[in-house]
Motif scaffolding. Structure first.
Motif, mmCIF file in Angstrom:
data_model
loop_
_atom_site.group_PDB
_atom_site.id
_atom_site.type_symbol
_atom_site.label_atom_id
_atom_site.label_comp_id
_atom_site.label_asym_id
_atom_site.label_seq_id
_atom_site.Cartn_x
_atom_site.Cartn_y
_atom_site.Cartn_z
ATOM 1 N N PHE A 81 0.864 -1.183 0.000
ATOM 2 C CA PHE A 81 0.000 0.000 0.000
ATOM 3 C C PHE A 81 0.896 1.227 0.000
ATOM 4 O O PHE A 81 1.873 1.293 0.754
ATOM 5 C CB PHE A 81 -0.890 -0.006 1.245
ATOM 6 C CG PHE A 81 -1.761 1.211 1.393
ATOM 7 C CD1 PHE A 81 -3.010 1.258 0.789
ATOM 8 C CD2 PHE A 81 -1.340 2.305 2.134
ATOM 9 C CE1 PHE A 81 -3.826 2.382 0.924
ATOM 10 C CE2 PHE A 81 -2.146 3.430 2.275
ATOM 11 C CZ PHE A 81 -3.392 3.461 1.672
ATOM 12 N N VAL A 82 0.604 2.215 -0.840
ATOM 13 C CA VAL A 82 1.406 3.433 -0.884
ATOM 14 C C VAL A 82 0.542 4.628 -0.511
ATOM 15 O O VAL A 82 -0.665 4.646 -0.766
ATOM 16 C CB VAL A 82 2.048 3.650 -2.274
ATOM 17 C CG1 VAL A 82 3.079 2.573 -2.556
ATOM 18 C CG2 VAL A 82 0.999 3.689 -3.376
ATOM 19 N N GLY A 83 1.177 5.621 0.089
ATOM 20 C CA GLY A 83 0.428 6.789 0.528
ATOM 21 C C GLY A 83 1.294 8.029 0.573
ATOM 22 O O GLY A 83 2.502 7.995 0.311
ATOM 23 N N ASN A 84 0.668 9.143 0.934
ATOM 24 C CA ASN A 84 1.316 10.454 0.956
ATOM 25 C C ASN A 84 2.153 10.593 2.233
ATOM 26 O O ASN A 84 1.735 11.234 3.204
ATOM 27 C CB ASN A 84 0.245 11.544 0.861
ATOM 28 C CG ASN A 84 0.837 12.919 0.655
ATOM 29 O OD1 ASN A 84 0.720 13.788 1.503
ATOM 30 N ND2 ASN A 84 1.465 13.120 -0.482
ATOM 31 N N PRO A 200 -0.104 -13.396 9.531
ATOM 32 C CA PRO A 200 -1.218 -12.667 8.929
ATOM 33 C C PRO A 200 -1.636 -11.428 9.703
ATOM 34 O O PRO A 200 -2.418 -10.616 9.190
ATOM 35 C CB PRO A 200 -2.353 -13.702 8.932
ATOM 36 C CG PRO A 200 -1.999 -14.668 10.007
ATOM 37 C CD PRO A 200 -0.510 -14.741 10.016
ATOM 38 N N ASN A 201 -1.113 -11.262 10.921
ATOM 39 C CA ASN A 201 -1.480 -10.099 11.746
ATOM 40 C C ASN A 201 -0.437 -9.001 11.731
ATOM 41 O O ASN A 201 -0.535 -8.028 12.491
ATOM 42 C CB ASN A 201 -1.725 -10.540 13.193
ATOM 43 C CG ASN A 201 -0.509 -11.210 13.823
ATOM 44 O OD1 ASN A 201 0.244 -11.908 13.139
ATOM 45 N ND2 ASN A 201 -0.321 -11.026 15.114
ATOM 46 N N LEU A 202 0.576 -9.100 10.875
ATOM 47 C CA LEU A 202 1.694 -8.156 10.864
ATOM 48 C C LEU A 202 1.580 -7.171 9.710
ATOM 49 O O LEU A 202 1.424 -7.571 8.553
ATOM 50 C CB LEU A 202 3.018 -8.913 10.752
ATOM 51 C CG LEU A 202 4.272 -8.057 10.534
ATOM 52 C CD1 LEU A 202 4.541 -7.160 11.740
ATOM 53 C CD2 LEU A 202 5.477 -8.959 10.245
ATOM 54 N N LEU A 203 1.701 -5.885 10.023
ATOM 55 C CA LEU A 203 1.814 -4.828 9.018
ATOM 56 C C LEU A 203 3.106 -4.076 9.268
ATOM 57 O O LEU A 203 3.405 -3.688 10.411
ATOM 58 C CB LEU A 203 0.631 -3.864 9.100
ATOM 59 C CG LEU A 203 0.565 -2.840 7.960
ATOM 60 C CD1 LEU A 203 -0.024 -3.485 6.702
ATOM 61 C CD2 LEU A 203 -0.263 -1.618 8.358
ATOM 62 N N VAL A 204 3.889 -3.857 8.215
ATOM 63 C CA VAL A 204 5.162 -3.147 8.295
ATOM 64 C C VAL A 204 5.038 -1.855 7.488
ATOM 65 O O VAL A 204 4.625 -1.882 6.331
ATOM 66 C CB VAL A 204 6.320 -4.010 7.757
ATOM 67 C CG1 VAL A 204 7.635 -3.236 7.793
ATOM 68 C CG2 VAL A 204 6.438 -5.305 8.558
ATOM 69 N N VAL A 205 5.405 -0.731 8.107
ATOM 70 C CA VAL A 205 5.304 0.583 7.463
ATOM 71 C C VAL A 205 6.695 1.170 7.299
ATOM 72 O O VAL A 205 7.498 1.171 8.241
ATOM 73 C CB VAL A 205 4.422 1.532 8.296
ATOM 74 C CG1 VAL A 205 4.353 2.916 7.649
ATOM 75 C CG2 VAL A 205 3.014 0.954 8.461
ATOM 76 N N GLY A 220 5.194 7.167 1.423
ATOM 77 C CA GLY A 220 5.350 6.100 2.400
ATOM 78 C C GLY A 220 4.616 4.873 1.915
ATOM 79 O O GLY A 220 3.838 4.935 0.946
ATOM 80 N N PHE A 221 4.842 3.739 2.575
ATOM 81 C CA PHE A 221 4.181 2.516 2.124
ATOM 82 C C PHE A 221 4.061 1.529 3.271
ATOM 83 O O PHE A 221 4.767 1.616 4.284
ATOM 84 C CB PHE A 221 4.918 1.878 0.942
ATOM 85 C CG PHE A 221 6.366 1.529 1.190
ATOM 86 C CD1 PHE A 221 6.748 0.224 1.475
ATOM 87 C CD2 PHE A 221 7.360 2.501 1.099
ATOM 88 C CE1 PHE A 221 8.082 -0.105 1.677
ATOM 89 C CE2 PHE A 221 8.694 2.187 1.305
ATOM 90 C CZ PHE A 221 9.061 0.872 1.593
ATOM 91 N N ALA A 222 3.120 0.613 3.116
ATOM 92 C CA ALA A 222 2.909 -0.460 4.084
ATOM 93 C C ALA A 222 2.979 -1.792 3.361
ATOM 94 O O ALA A 222 2.633 -1.893 2.175
ATOM 95 C CB ALA A 222 1.560 -0.305 4.781
ATOM 96 N N MET A 223 3.399 -2.830 4.089
ATOM 97 C CA MET A 223 3.506 -4.171 3.547
ATOM 98 C C MET A 223 2.829 -5.142 4.507
ATOM 99 O O MET A 223 3.055 -5.086 5.715
ATOM 100 C CB MET A 223 4.974 -4.552 3.353
ATOM 101 C CG MET A 223 5.693 -3.668 2.345
ATOM 102 S SD MET A 223 7.503 -3.905 2.335
ATOM 103 C CE MET A 223 7.953 -2.963 3.800
#
Length: 352
Positions: A81-84, A200-205, A220-223
């Motif tokens: 996921f990408v963002g501002n 499955p419960n991990l998000l990395v930013v 910025g982005f999340a994985m």
């Protein structure tokens, strides 16, 4: 205050960004920006993208950038996921994944935007004290919570947890989302990206603002696994379908592809950090072990507020936080060696 404000506005304590001075000639070591600037390939790509196509909306999903990030980490583009800026990515994360009946947990000394997001979105939270050495203890993050967010390395301390500790934390909370905010990970910490496939419960930013010198571009982005990314997309598309403009996508993609520039300048900064840390210790500072692009330093017999002002009077900006446990610490961004020498010269004048 105004009669026209919505009720929530009265309750907010906004995040205070580091000073961006209007006057020139200052040594700016207060906002953790890169001292080296972006990859020349990124600048060239931005210039090339500055054409008639700017009349058209950008790709709302940032597909080319997501594909490049995914390929580097053995993930699928649908897991990116990408963002501002990572701040927007985090804001969507707080709304989409961290708002539950039980409290969100994060350290008592950490990125000060976290409680701001919680108050904005009505998220209950509880802070977990760092230990006496200013370290996160994962055993303090018990099961009585709705979710957990940790920066690794932590900010403003700069101290990193080993990957084994992050994995243990994620595995200990299989029914809770655990977000690892890796804004500074490239400067010496271990990324948790390798755990995504099995957790499955991990998000990395992560962000392009620090190690890739693109703080002014805001990317910025999340994985994470697809179900987490989908939640972010649903919030984003209920807020702003086009968070990254054409120039940001072009510059970030070129920057990501320029691995040689990234590696060389990251290594230069790490070497400068170690050199500065040693010099500060020789001046009577206690330095927390940093895996970031800054050091967190406290002098043995000088107040932080006094040093902050005295440095500013000599044209050097650093940052201080007013919380009781850390009020005498200064967070000093790593500049070029010349900028670090200017800082040290100013401190010699002040201390002598």
């Amino acid at each position: 205050m105004s009669q026209f404000w919505s009720p929530i506005v009265h309750t907010l304590t906004p995040y205070v960004a580091g000073e961006q001075p209007k006057q020139g000639g200052l040594i700016k070591l207060n906002t953790n920006e890169s001292p080296y600037g972006p990859s020349p390939l990124a600048i060239a790509a931005i210039k090339e993208a500055s054409d008639d196509a700017l009349r058209l909306y950008p790709d709302p999903t940032g597909l080319a950038l997501r594909q490049a990030i995914a390929a580097s980490h053995g993930l699928d583009a649908e897991e990116i996921f990408v963002g501002n800026g990572s701040d927007e990515v985090l804001a969507h994360t707080f709304q989409a994944l961290l708002n539950h009946e039980r409290d969100l947990l994060f350290p008592d000394i950490t990125y000060s935007f976290y409680p701001t997001y919680c108050r904005l979105y009505g998220i209950g939270f509880r802070t977990v004290p760092l230990d006496d050495a200013m370290r996160v203890r994962i055993e303090d993050y018990g099961p009585d919570c709705g979710a957990i967010i940790l920066p690794n390395p932590n900010a403003p301390t700069g101290i990193a947890l080993p990957l084994a500790d992050i994995e243990a934390l994620v595995l200990a909370h299989p029914q809770k989302v655990v977000v690892i905010d890796e804004a500074y990970v490239d400067f010496g910490a271990e990324s948790a990206v390798s755990l995504i496939r099995s957790c499955p419960n991990l998000l990395v930013v992560q962000t392009f603002s620090k190690s890739r010198g693109l703080a002014g571009l805001r990317v910025g982005f999340a994985m994470g696994q697809r179900h987490l990314i989908e939640a972010l997309e649903r919030v984003k598309d209920s807020f702003n379908s086009y968070p990254l403009d054409r120039l940001a996508q072009a510059g970030a993609l070129a920057s990501w592809q320029d691995q040689e520039w990234f590696t060389r300048h990251r290594d230069m900064l790490i070497a400068s950090r170690e050199r500065l840390s040693l010099s500060l210790q020789q001046l009577g500072f206690t330095i927390l072990p940093s895996s970031a692009n800054f050091v967190f330093a406290r002098h043995t017999d000088r107040k932080g507020a006094e040093l902050l002002q005295a440095l500013r009077d000599r044209g050097v900006l650093v940052r201080r936080f007013g919380s009781e446990r850390i009020e005498d610490f200064l967070r000093i961004s790593i500049g070029t060696d010349e900028e670090c020498d200017r800082l040290l010269d100013a401190l010699h004048q002040i201390l002598n």
